[in-house]
Design a protein around this motif. Structure first.
Motif, PDB file in Angstrom:
ATOM      1  N   ARG A 193       0.833  -1.206   0.000  1.00 50.33           N
ATOM      2  CA  ARG A 193       0.000   0.000   0.000  1.00 50.33           C
ATOM      3  C   ARG A 193       0.869   1.259   0.000  1.00 50.33           C
ATOM      4  O   ARG A 193       0.554   2.252  -0.644  1.00 50.33           O
ATOM      5  CB  ARG A 193      -0.946   0.007   1.198  1.00 50.33           C
ATOM      6  CG  ARG A 193      -1.971   1.163   1.116  1.00 50.33           C
ATOM      7  CD  ARG A 193      -3.039   1.074   2.184  1.00 50.33           C
ATOM      8  NE  ARG A 193      -2.459   0.883   3.504  1.00 50.33           N
ATOM      9  CZ  ARG A 193      -2.557  -0.226   4.208  1.00 50.33           C
ATOM     10  NH1 ARG A 193      -3.200  -1.283   3.725  1.00 50.33           N
ATOM     11  NH2 ARG A 193      -1.991  -0.327   5.399  1.00 50.33           N
ATOM     12  N   GLU A 196       1.951   1.971  -3.533  1.00 47.64           N
ATOM     13  CA  GLU A 196       0.852   2.567  -4.311  1.00 47.64           C
ATOM     14  C   GLU A 196       0.621   4.013  -3.938  1.00 47.64           C
ATOM     15  O   GLU A 196       0.395   4.868  -4.798  1.00 47.64           O
ATOM     16  CB  GLU A 196      -0.429   1.800  -4.034  1.00 47.64           C
ATOM     17  CG  GLU A 196      -0.581   0.543  -4.833  1.00 47.64           C
ATOM     18  CD  GLU A 196      -2.021   0.101  -4.805  1.00 47.64           C
ATOM     19  OE1 GLU A 196      -2.764   0.448  -5.754  1.00 47.64           O
ATOM     20  OE2 GLU A 196      -2.406  -0.561  -3.827  1.00 47.64           O
ATOM     21  N   ASN A 197       0.642   4.294  -2.628  1.00 46.62           N
ATOM     22  CA  ASN A 197       0.352   5.662  -2.195  1.00 46.62           C
ATOM     23  C   ASN A 197       1.419   6.644  -2.638  1.00 46.62           C
ATOM     24  O   ASN A 197       1.124   7.788  -2.984  1.00 46.62           O
ATOM     25  CB  ASN A 197       0.184   5.706  -0.674  1.00 46.62           C
ATOM     26  CG  ASN A 197      -1.108   5.032  -0.225  1.00 46.62           C
ATOM     27  OD1 ASN A 197      -1.948   4.710  -1.053  1.00 46.62           O
ATOM     28  ND2 ASN A 197      -1.256   4.817   1.072  1.00 46.62           N
ATOM     29  N   ILE A 199       3.203   6.530  -5.354  1.00 54.48           N
ATOM     30  CA  ILE A 199       2.978   6.811  -6.770  1.00 54.48           C
ATOM     31  C   ILE A 199       1.689   7.607  -6.957  1.00 54.48           C
ATOM     32  O   ILE A 199       1.629   8.539  -7.762  1.00 54.48           O
ATOM     33  CB  ILE A 199       2.930   5.510  -7.593  1.00 54.48           C
ATOM     34  CG1 ILE A 199       4.196   4.677  -7.403  1.00 54.48           C
ATOM     35  CG2 ILE A 199       2.702   5.818  -9.068  1.00 54.48           C
ATOM     36  CD1 ILE A 199       5.459   5.328  -7.895  1.00 54.48           C
ATOM     37  N   ALA A 200       0.666   7.253  -6.191  1.00 53.10           N
ATOM     38  CA  ALA A 200      -0.623   7.942  -6.344  1.00 53.10           C
ATOM     39  C   ALA A 200      -0.526   9.406  -5.965  1.00 53.10           C
ATOM     40  O   ALA A 200      -1.303  10.226  -6.439  1.00 53.10           O
ATOM     41  CB  ALA A 200      -1.688   7.252  -5.498  1.00 53.10           C
ATOM     42  N   GLY A 202       1.697  11.241  -6.918  1.00 53.80           N
ATOM     43  CA  GLY A 202       2.394  11.931  -7.988  1.00 53.80           C
ATOM     44  C   GLY A 202       3.888  12.006  -7.787  1.00 53.80           C
ATOM     45  O   GLY A 202       4.590  12.735  -8.481  1.00 53.80           O
ATOM     46  N   ILE A 204       7.485  10.483  -8.173  1.00 49.96           N
ATOM     47  CA  ILE A 204       8.247   9.475  -8.899  1.00 49.96           C
ATOM     48  C   ILE A 204       9.637   9.456  -8.280  1.00 49.96           C
ATOM     49  O   ILE A 204      10.491  10.278  -8.616  1.00 49.96           O
ATOM     50  CB  ILE A 204       8.346   9.799 -10.392  1.00 49.96           C
ATOM     51  CG1 ILE A 204       6.980   9.999 -11.001  1.00 49.96           C
ATOM     52  CG2 ILE A 204       9.088   8.674 -11.134  1.00 49.96           C
ATOM     53  CD1 ILE A 204       6.115   8.765 -11.070  1.00 49.96           C
ATOM     54  N   ASP A 248      12.107  18.257   0.356  1.00 49.10           N
ATOM     55  CA  ASP A 248      10.656  18.256   0.216  1.00 49.10           C
ATOM     56  C   ASP A 248      10.125  16.844  -0.033  1.00 49.10           C
ATOM     57  O   ASP A 248       9.189  16.377   0.628  1.00 49.10           O
ATOM     58  CB  ASP A 248      10.308  19.163  -0.967  1.00 49.10           C
ATOM     59  CG  ASP A 248       8.843  19.456  -1.038  1.00 49.10           C
ATOM     60  OD1 ASP A 248       8.301  20.023  -0.077  1.00 49.10           O
ATOM     61  OD2 ASP A 248       8.222  19.111  -2.064  1.00 49.10           O
ATOM     62  N   ARG A 252       7.705  14.270   2.282  1.00 46.03           N
ATOM     63  CA  ARG A 252       6.421  13.746   1.830  1.00 46.03           C
ATOM     64  C   ARG A 252       6.407  12.223   1.841  1.00 46.03           C
ATOM     65  O   ARG A 252       5.440  11.588   2.278  1.00 46.03           O
ATOM     66  CB  ARG A 252       6.108  14.259   0.430  1.00 46.03           C
ATOM     67  CG  ARG A 252       5.828  15.751   0.372  1.00 46.03           C
ATOM     68  CD  ARG A 252       5.918  16.292  -1.060  1.00 46.03           C
ATOM     69  NE  ARG A 252       4.809  15.838  -1.889  1.00 46.03           N
ATOM     70  CZ  ARG A 252       4.837  15.790  -3.203  1.00 46.03           C
ATOM     71  NH1 ARG A 252       5.926  16.126  -3.868  1.00 46.03           N
ATOM     72  NH2 ARG A 252       3.788  15.383  -3.896  1.00 46.03           N
ATOM     73  N   LYS A 305      -0.680  -2.699  -7.585  1.00 42.66           N
ATOM     74  CA  LYS A 305      -1.642  -2.988  -6.510  1.00 42.66           C
ATOM     75  C   LYS A 305      -1.689  -4.464  -6.153  1.00 42.66           C
ATOM     76  O   LYS A 305      -2.244  -4.827  -5.120  1.00 42.66           O
ATOM     77  CB  LYS A 305      -3.030  -2.507  -6.918  1.00 42.66           C
ATOM     78  CG  LYS A 305      -3.600  -3.222  -8.120  1.00 42.66           C
ATOM     79  CD  LYS A 305      -4.905  -2.582  -8.531  1.00 42.66           C
ATOM     80  CE  LYS A 305      -5.384  -3.148  -9.854  1.00 42.66           C
ATOM     81  NZ  LYS A 305      -6.515  -2.403 -10.373  1.00 42.66           N
ATOM     82  N   ASP A 333       7.524   0.003 -10.284  1.00 38.26           N
ATOM     83  CA  ASP A 333       6.847  -0.348 -11.523  1.00 38.26           C
ATOM     84  C   ASP A 333       6.353  -1.789 -11.534  1.00 38.26           C
ATOM     85  O   ASP A 333       5.989  -2.313 -12.575  1.00 38.26           O
ATOM     86  CB  ASP A 333       7.711  -0.043 -12.757  1.00 38.26           C
ATOM     87  CG  ASP A 333       9.131  -0.514 -12.638  1.00 38.26           C
ATOM     88  OD1 ASP A 333      10.043   0.232 -13.061  1.00 38.26           O
ATOM     89  OD2 ASP A 333       9.340  -1.625 -12.125  1.00 38.26           O
TER      90      ASP A 333
ATOM     91  N   ARG B  64      -4.230   6.093 -12.261  1.00 35.61           N
ATOM     92  CA  ARG B  64      -3.914   7.206 -13.138  1.00 35.61           C
ATOM     93  C   ARG B  64      -3.871   6.846 -14.611  1.00 35.61           C
ATOM     94  O   ARG B  64      -2.875   7.065 -15.304  1.00 35.61           O
ATOM     95  CB  ARG B  64      -2.616   7.883 -12.681  1.00 35.61           C
ATOM     96  CG  ARG B  64      -2.703   8.339 -11.226  1.00 35.61           C
ATOM     97  CD  ARG B  64      -2.058   9.674 -11.015  1.00 35.61           C
ATOM     98  NE  ARG B  64      -0.755   9.725 -11.627  1.00 35.61           N
ATOM     99  CZ  ARG B  64       0.396   9.512 -11.008  1.00 35.61           C
ATOM    100  NH1 ARG B  64       0.398   9.228  -9.719  1.00 35.61           N
ATOM    101  NH2 ARG B  64       1.523   9.587 -11.652  1.00 35.61           N
ATOM    102  N   PRO B 173      -0.697  14.071 -12.392  1.00 38.60           N
ATOM    103  CA  PRO B 173      -1.234  15.024 -11.411  1.00 38.60           C
ATOM    104  C   PRO B 173      -1.059  16.448 -11.922  1.00 38.60           C
ATOM    105  O   PRO B 173      -0.018  16.780 -12.483  1.00 38.60           O
ATOM    106  CB  PRO B 173      -0.371  14.805 -10.167  1.00 38.60           C
ATOM    107  CG  PRO B 173       0.524  13.672 -10.461  1.00 38.60           C
ATOM    108  CD  PRO B 173       0.494  13.391 -11.918  1.00 38.60           C
TER     109      PRO B 173
END
Lengths: 443, 443
Positions: A193, A196-197, A199-200, A202, A204, A248, A252, A305, A333, B64, B173
Motif C-alpha cells: 500500500r 501505491e500511495n 505513486i498515487a 504523484g 516518482i 521536500d 512527503r 496494486k 513499476d 492514473r 497530477p
C-alpha cells in the motif's frame, strides 16, 4: 561454428555477405550477461561479438549526447560523462560489464529507471546494418521522426532486426544530491500500500525497491546494511535532485510511509551512508550463494496494486514445490524478481524450479501484467509468449521481423515463438475479444 | 465514395470485411484538424469516421489512466480528469476539437510536450483492428512489454496500420502552480543562446516558445498580451510544479535569460496573468488573418543551436520569394512553425508558398533536423520523405506496413512515398554511409 570479432562496419558487411551466401545464422553477442539466453550461440551458427566495437566515438556535453559503438560498457558511458557533471541513466545491476548494444537489444532497466526510464527513452538514435546489408539510420536529436517509428521497434528487438554499429545516447545532468529512506513493515500488505500511495501522490522516486524477509535475512549477515531482519518486507525509496527538492520529497515520502504502517524509517544523511544502505539491495542476488547452491531469477511484472497478492501466492507455491524463494522487487513499476533457491545436484530440482517460475509468470499475466520486466524473452520465455499473445499478434511480430530479415538468419529461434511451437506447448489462447485490462467492460 | 460512422467494434469489423471483399481503400478520420492531409478522403474510397466512438470508457484516478474511444476529444480527457486533480498532458493547439485517435496517429505534440512528452510516452496501450480483421492489444500498464514494440510503431503511424478502438492514456497530477516568464531580446542570436543555455543547465521548462518580431506585431494588437513589439524575438518560458520548485526554477531561468542578453523580463504573479501572457502565443496563428488572407504553416525541426541561423535564412528566403513569414517556435525542442503569408487569389502565390516551404524543410534536413516536428507526413510531406530517407529505409517502412496490411487498403498514398514517386521527384539521395549527425567522424 565460428566466432567473429569485427572492428568496423566494412568487416561487418563482409561477415553478413558470407553468412547470406552460405545461409549461416548469426547470433549477435555483447558481454553475454543477459538473463534470458538471447545471446546463446546456435549450433551451425556464427557468433558476432561486439568486443572490438568498444569506442566512445563522440561525447557532446553541451548538447548532452554520446555516440558509442555497441560494445562499449554501460558504466563506461557514465564514467566518461562524469567530468561534465553528466551521466547515462539506465543502470542494470550488471552495468560494470554489460554493453550498450545489449542494453538496446533488451531495453534494459535498472533501479533508477523508475524515474529516468528504461533504455528506450534514453536512446536518441541508432545506426544499424540489416541482414541484407542495408544501412539504416534511425532516430536523431529531434524529438520526433517522420515515417514509422523504427527506432522504437529496434530497441528491445533482442538481436532480431539488425546489427547495431552506433548508438546515440542521451546524457542527463547528475543530481545535486540524493537521499534514501529504508522503511520496515510488519505486514507485506502495508508495504504494498505504501508503494501505491507514493505513486498515487504523484511522486516518482529515483528508486523504489522492495525486499521480503527471506531476501533481507539472506543478505544482511553479508552486507551489514542495517536492514530489519524481523520485518515482513522493507522498502528502499530514493529521492534525487537539488537540495530543496530532495528535502521536500523525503518529507512527503516519510509521511506516506508512516501512514501506511511503516514501523521504522532510516534516512541517509551522507553519501557514504546512502551507499551503505543500498549495499544490501545491490548484493541481494549474490548473497543467495550464502544459503543455496543455485538460484533461478524470475522476471515478471504486475500492476503495483497486486504486489502483496503475488507475494502471498509465491509463498504458497514455495510450499507446494518445496523450494524457498527470496523476493526482490522494482516495486515502483511492479517488476518482480523472485529468486527461486534450489540445488541442481538434486534430481529434478532444476525442472521443478523452472515449473515454479513458469507458474509465477502465468500468474503475472492473469493479474494483468506481463512475462518480462526487463530481462527479455530470449530462449527462456518463448513458451510464455504463447500465453501472453494471440496467434494474430505473433503473426504480426513475424511479419515485421521478415520486413527486416526475410531469410530469418538473425538470432533465429529467439524471442518470437513459431505458431507451431505454441500449438505444441498446448497453451495457445484464442484472445479475440479478451481484454488485457481485466476489469474493463467489453463491447 | 461513402462515409461510415461506426458505433462499435462489430460494425468496424463488418466495414473492414466489406472493404476487403471489394478492395475499397479506407481513410480513418477523427476531427479532420490535421495539418498534413492525413485524413484527406480518396476518390473511390471509404472514410471511416470516429465521430460516434466518443466515449470515455473508464477513468481510474488511483492508477492514473483513462481508457477512451478514439473519437474522444483531447480536451475532454483533461476535463474528465480535472475533478481528481489529474490531466492529460499533450496539448495541441487544436485540443478543443482534435481527437485522441488523431493524436495517436500523428504522435501529436503541444506547448507542454517539452516537459511531458509527445503523445507517445503518454499512451499506455491501444486496442486496434487490422485491415485483415485481426484484433491486437498492444502495450498495457507495465513499463515494458515483451516481443517487438508494436505499440510504439502504431503511435505516429498516420492511419496506415490499423483502426484504433480503444486507447489507454496516462494521466498526470496537475501541477500545484505555474508561472510564465516573457523575455524580450534585441537580437535573435541572444534568444537562441538563451534557449540553449536553459536546456544546457538541465532545466526542462513546462513550455519554452519563441516568437519573432513579425509574429509579435501580428498578434499584439489583437490579443493585447503585453508583448514588446520592438523586440527582435521574445521567449515565453513556463515553470510548473509545487511552489518551491517553481520559485527555484523561475529564479534560475531569469538569471540565464538576463545573462544571455534579455532586455526585459515579465513574470506572471497570478493565474489570470499567466493566461493573459500566453494568450498572445496561443492566438498567433489565427492572428495571421489580420494581415493576410492565407498562410501556410510549415512544420520542421532543427537542432536548437541552429535556431538563429534558420531564422536568418528564412528572412533571406522571404526576400527571394517575395512572401512575408511570421515565425513561431517550440524553441525547447527546435520545432519551428514558419507561417508563410500569401494571398491565394494572386496568380502562383500558392505554388510559391509551397516552394518556399519545401526549401525551409530541405534546410532543416541539411542542418541535421527533420521534415516534421508534430504535424505528420500525410500527403504534404511525401516528397520531403524522399529527401530525408534512403531507398533502403523507405523499403523497410513499406515492409513493416505490409506486415500489417498486405493489401495496402488502409490510408494508401499517405505518409510513405513509393520508390517510384521518389525517383520521379528526382531527389533520391543515396545515403549509404552518410551520417545523420553531420559533425561526426565516419568509419
Amino acid at each position: 561454428m565460428v566466432v567473429a570479432l569485427p572492428e568496423n562496419e566494412a568487416q561487418i558487411l563482409a561477415i553478413l555477405a558470407v553468412c547470406r551466401q552460405f545461409q549461416v545464422p548469426i547470433v549477435p553477442r555483447g558481454a553475454g550477461t543477459g538473463l534470458s539466453g538471447g545471446a546463446t550461440p546456435i549450433a551451425g551458427g556464427l557468433v558476432l561479438s561486439t568486443a572490438r566495437l568498444n569506442k566512445i566515438i563522440r561525447l557532446d556535453a553541451y548538447a548532452r549526447y554520446a555516440v558509442v559503438q555497441p560494445g562499449v560498457r554501460n558504466l563506461a558511458v557514465s564514467d566518461a560523462a562524469a567530468q561534465y557533471g553528466l551521466f547515462y541513466a539506465p543502470d542494470p545491476s550488471s552495468q560494470l560489464a554489460c554493453t550498450i548494444g545489449g542494453n538496446v537489444a533488451e531495453n534494459s532497466g535498472g533501479v533508477h529507471c523508475l524515474k529516468y526510464g528504461l533504455t528506450h527513452p534514453n536512446v536518441l538514435g541508432v545506426r544499424l546494418i540489416t541482414m541484407e546489408g542495408e544501412i539504416l539510420e534511425l532516430g536523431g536529436t529531434a524529438p520526433d521522426a517522420p515515417g514509422l517509428d523504427l527506432l522504437s521497434l529496434v530497441i528491445g528487438s533482442e538481436g532480431l532486426l539488425g546489427i547495431l554499429t552506433e548508438v546515440t545516447l542521451k546524457l542527463l545532468p547528475m543530481a545535486q544530491t540524493a537521499q534514501v529512506i529504508v522503511a520496515s513493515f510488519e505486514r507485506i500488505e502495508d508495504a504494498g500500500r505504501a508503494v501505491e500511495n507514493i505513486i498515487a501522490h504523484g511522486i516518482i522516486p529515483a528508486g523504489l525497491e522492495m525486499m521480503d524477509q527471506t531476501s533481507v535475512r539472506m543478505v544482511e549477515p553479508f552486507a551489514r546494511a542495517g536492514y530489519d531482519t524481523e520485518a515482513a518486507a522493507i522498502l528502499l525509496c530514493e529521492s534525487d535532485g537539488n537540495a530543496n527538492e530532495v528535502i521536500d520529497e523525503v518529507a512527503r515520502v516519510s509521511q506516506i510511509l508512516t501512514q501506511a504502517g511503516a514501523r521504522h524509517l532510516r534516512i541517509s544523511y551522507s553519501e557514504e551512508e546512502r551507499q551503505k544502505l543500498w549495499s544490501g539491495r545491490k548484493n541481494a542476488f549474490p548473497a543467495a550463494g550464502r544459503i543455496s547452491p543455485d538460484y533461478y531469477c524470475v522476471d515478471g511484472t504486475i500492476p503495483r496494486k497486486h504486489l502483496a497478492k503475488m507475494l502471498t501466492a509465491i509463498e504458497a507455491m514455495s510450499v507446494r514445490y518445496g523450494l524457498a524463494c527470496a523476493n526482490v522487487f522494482h516495486a515502483g513499476d511492479g517488476n518482480l524478481h523472485p529468486l527461486i533457491l534450489f540445488d541442481a545436484n538434486q534430481a529434478n530440482a532444476f525442472d521443478t524450479a523452472e515449473k515454479m517460475g513458469a507458474e509465477i509468470l502465468a500468474l503475472c499475466v492473469e493479474l494483468g501484467g506481463t512475462i518480462t520486466g526487463e530481462h527479455g524473452v530470449g530462449i527462456e520465455k518463448l513458451n510464455s509468449m504463447c500465453v501472453q499473445f494471440s496467434a494474430e499478434e505473433l503473426s504480426v511480430f513475424e511479419g515485421v521481423k521478415c520486413a527486416f530479415d526475410p531469410a530469418r538468419l538473425l538470432n533465429p529461434e529467439k524471442a518470437i515463438p513459431t505458431l507451431h511451437r505454441c500449438a505444441e506447448y498446448g497453451r495457445m489462447h484464442v484472445t479475440r475479444g479478451k481484454s488485457r485490462f481485466p476489469e474493463l467492460p467489453r463491447f
